[in-house]
Design a protein around this motif. Sequence first.
Motif, PDB file in Angstrom:
ATOM      1  N   PRO A  62      52.523  53.941  35.365  1.00 50.53           N
ATOM      2  CA  PRO A  62      51.769  53.466  34.186  1.00 50.53           C
ATOM      3  C   PRO A  62      52.623  53.345  32.924  1.00 50.53           C
ATOM      4  O   PRO A  62      52.514  52.366  32.180  1.00 50.53           O
ATOM      5  CB  PRO A  62      50.675  54.528  34.027  1.00 50.53           C
ATOM      6  N   SER A  63      53.480  54.328  32.669  1.00 47.77           N
ATOM      7  CA  SER A  63      54.344  54.262  31.484  1.00 47.77           C
ATOM      8  C   SER A  63      55.348  53.122  31.615  1.00 47.77           C
ATOM      9  O   SER A  63      55.668  52.440  30.632  1.00 47.77           O
ATOM     10  CB  SER A  63      55.065  55.590  31.265  1.00 47.77           C
ATOM     11  N   SER A  64      55.824  52.895  32.824  1.00 47.10           N
ATOM     12  CA  SER A  64      56.770  51.799  33.053  1.00 47.10           C
ATOM     13  C   SER A  64      56.101  50.450  32.847  1.00 47.10           C
ATOM     14  O   SER A  64      56.689  49.531  32.257  1.00 47.10           O
ATOM     15  CB  SER A  64      57.339  51.890  34.471  1.00 47.10           C
ATOM     16  N   TYR A  65      54.866  50.314  33.316  1.00 47.23           N
ATOM     17  CA  TYR A  65      54.127  49.065  33.107  1.00 47.23           C
ATOM     18  C   TYR A  65      53.950  48.796  31.616  1.00 47.23           C
ATOM     19  O   TYR A  65      54.034  47.646  31.167  1.00 47.23           O
ATOM     20  CB  TYR A  65      52.744  49.133  33.762  1.00 47.23           C
ATOM     21  N   ALA A  66      53.680  49.855  30.839  1.00 49.95           N
ATOM     22  CA  ALA A  66      53.490  49.695  29.396  1.00 49.95           C
ATOM     23  C   ALA A  66      54.783  49.222  28.728  1.00 49.95           C
ATOM     24  O   ALA A  66      54.753  48.372  27.834  1.00 49.95           O
ATOM     25  CB  ALA A  66      53.021  51.016  28.777  1.00 49.95           C
ATOM     26  N   ILE A  67      55.904  49.758  29.168  1.00 51.22           N
ATOM     27  CA  ILE A  67      57.200  49.335  28.625  1.00 51.22           C
ATOM     28  C   ILE A  67      57.446  47.867  28.946  1.00 51.22           C
ATOM     29  O   ILE A  67      57.881  47.089  28.094  1.00 51.22           O
ATOM     30  CB  ILE A  67      58.339  50.221  29.179  1.00 51.22           C
ATOM     31  N   ILE A  68      57.152  47.476  30.180  1.00 46.40           N
ATOM     32  CA  ILE A  68      57.331  46.081  30.597  1.00 46.40           C
ATOM     33  C   ILE A  68      56.448  45.155  29.756  1.00 46.40           C
ATOM     34  O   ILE A  68      56.894  44.111  29.270  1.00 46.40           O
ATOM     35  CB  ILE A  68      57.035  45.938  32.104  1.00 46.40           C
ATOM     36  N   ALA A  69      55.188  45.565  29.564  1.00 42.49           N
ATOM     37  CA  ALA A  69      54.258  44.746  28.767  1.00 42.49           C
ATOM     38  C   ALA A  69      54.705  44.665  27.310  1.00 42.49           C
ATOM     39  O   ALA A  69      54.633  43.604  26.679  1.00 42.49           O
ATOM     40  CB  ALA A  69      52.847  45.322  28.856  1.00 42.49           C
ATOM     41  N   ALA A  70      55.181  45.780  26.766  1.00 38.70           N
ATOM     42  CA  ALA A  70      55.619  45.809  25.368  1.00 38.70           C
ATOM     43  C   ALA A  70      56.857  44.950  25.163  1.00 38.70           C
ATOM     44  O   ALA A  70      56.966  44.235  24.163  1.00 38.70           O
ATOM     45  CB  ALA A  70      55.895  47.250  24.942  1.00 38.70           C
ATOM     46  N   GLN A  71      57.775  45.001  26.110  1.00 43.32           N
ATOM     47  CA  GLN A  71      58.985  44.189  25.995  1.00 43.32           C
ATOM     48  C   GLN A  71      58.637  42.702  26.016  1.00 43.32           C
ATOM     49  O   GLN A  71      59.199  41.904  25.263  1.00 43.32           O
ATOM     50  CB  GLN A  71      59.961  44.520  27.135  1.00 43.32           C
ATOM     51  N   LYS A  72      57.682  42.347  26.852  1.00 43.03           N
ATOM     52  CA  LYS A  72      57.246  40.961  26.941  1.00 43.03           C
ATOM     53  C   LYS A  72      56.524  40.534  25.663  1.00 43.03           C
ATOM     54  O   LYS A  72      56.718  39.417  25.163  1.00 43.03           O
ATOM     55  CB  LYS A  72      56.336  40.771  28.147  1.00 43.03           C
ATOM     56  N   ALA A  73      55.703  41.421  25.099  1.00 47.10           N
ATOM     57  CA  ALA A  73      54.915  41.095  23.910  1.00 47.10           C
ATOM     58  C   ALA A  73      55.770  41.045  22.650  1.00 47.10           C
ATOM     59  O   ALA A  73      55.562  40.211  21.778  1.00 47.10           O
ATOM     60  CB  ALA A  73      53.786  42.115  23.735  1.00 47.10           C
ATOM     61  N   GLY A  74      56.736  41.953  22.548  1.00 49.68           N
ATOM     62  CA  GLY A  74      57.575  42.015  21.355  1.00 49.68           C
ATOM     63  C   GLY A  74      56.809  42.549  20.157  1.00 49.68           C
ATOM     64  O   GLY A  74      55.637  42.925  20.251  1.00 49.68           O
ATOM     65  N   GLY A  75      57.497  42.606  19.027  1.00 51.02           N
ATOM     66  CA  GLY A  75      56.849  43.005  17.791  1.00 51.02           C
ATOM     67  C   GLY A  75      56.974  44.463  17.417  1.00 51.02           C
ATOM     68  O   GLY A  75      56.647  44.853  16.300  1.00 51.02           O
ATOM     69  N   GLY A  76      57.450  45.290  18.340  1.00 44.21           N
ATOM     70  CA  GLY A  76      57.627  46.707  18.048  1.00 44.21           C
ATOM     71  C   GLY A  76      59.047  47.138  18.372  1.00 44.21           C
ATOM     72  O   GLY A  76      59.924  46.309  18.586  1.00 44.21           O
ATOM     73  N   ASP A  77      59.264  48.426  18.413  1.00 44.55           N
ATOM     74  CA  ASP A  77      60.574  48.999  18.701  1.00 44.55           C
ATOM     75  C   ASP A  77      60.564  49.535  20.132  1.00 44.55           C
ATOM     76  O   ASP A  77      60.064  50.634  20.386  1.00 44.55           O
ATOM     77  CB  ASP A  77      60.884  50.107  17.698  1.00 44.55           C
ATOM     78  N   ILE A  78      61.113  48.755  21.052  1.00 40.91           N
ATOM     79  CA  ILE A  78      61.049  49.120  22.469  1.00 40.91           C
ATOM     80  C   ILE A  78      61.858  50.387  22.755  1.00 40.91           C
ATOM     81  O   ILE A  78      61.461  51.230  23.567  1.00 40.91           O
ATOM     82  CB  ILE A  78      61.491  47.929  23.368  1.00 40.91           C
ATOM     83  N   GLY A  79      62.990  50.549  22.071  1.00 42.55           N
ATOM     84  CA  GLY A  79      63.785  51.758  22.257  1.00 42.55           C
ATOM     85  C   GLY A  79      63.018  53.000  21.838  1.00 42.55           C
ATOM     86  O   GLY A  79      63.076  54.041  22.509  1.00 42.55           O
TER      87      GLY A  79
END
Length: 199
Positions: free
Chosen positions: A91-108
């Motif tokens: 679940p946490s990995s899916y959220a990272i993948i979705a966030a990277q695709k969406a952009g707009g925040g600090d992925i690191g």
Amino acid sequence: MAQIDYYFSTLSPFAYLAGPRFSEIASRHGAEVVYKPLDIMALFPRTGGTPPAQRHASRMQYRAEDLPRQARKAGLDLNLKPAHWPTNGAPSSYAIIAAQKAGGGDIGALVFALLRATWAEEKDIAEDAVIREALTGAGFDASLADSGLLVGAETYAANLEEAVNRGVFGSPFWITESGQRFWGQDRLEDLDLHLSGKL
């Protein structure tokens, strides 16, 4: 702009110990980072590794000595036996993948928040509320925890296959645009020197 492919597990204490240092190095060199979370427990048997629970006692004793040392060296809090480890890293990995695709925040910052949640804050990163908190804290929409689950699952599986094919066998693992590979938080200095053209 240089690109770094970053293979890691959200369950990895060594990815946690890489902490913000990796983000700082990448930022300093203007490198674009592609975050590639993967299933470390599936990676181990395919690349000659052994899950922690199956390792020889001497290896586990060394791990128990070295992790706290490395945490002190990095200035990070560490609970050697977190309440929620191992847990489901998907679940946490899916959220990272979705966030990277969406952009707009600090992925690191998102990646580090999830790792810190396990290794320093006694939180279960398989829980929706924990993931949402990490997303919000890193400047992403909390609803990303619910979106793109199918794409997340497909990408998570694809990251594993790609990692095996590229010679990745642990976490954290970085591959530069030139194909240079760096494994472990203790190789961050080498990665920095390489990006500086000195190594």
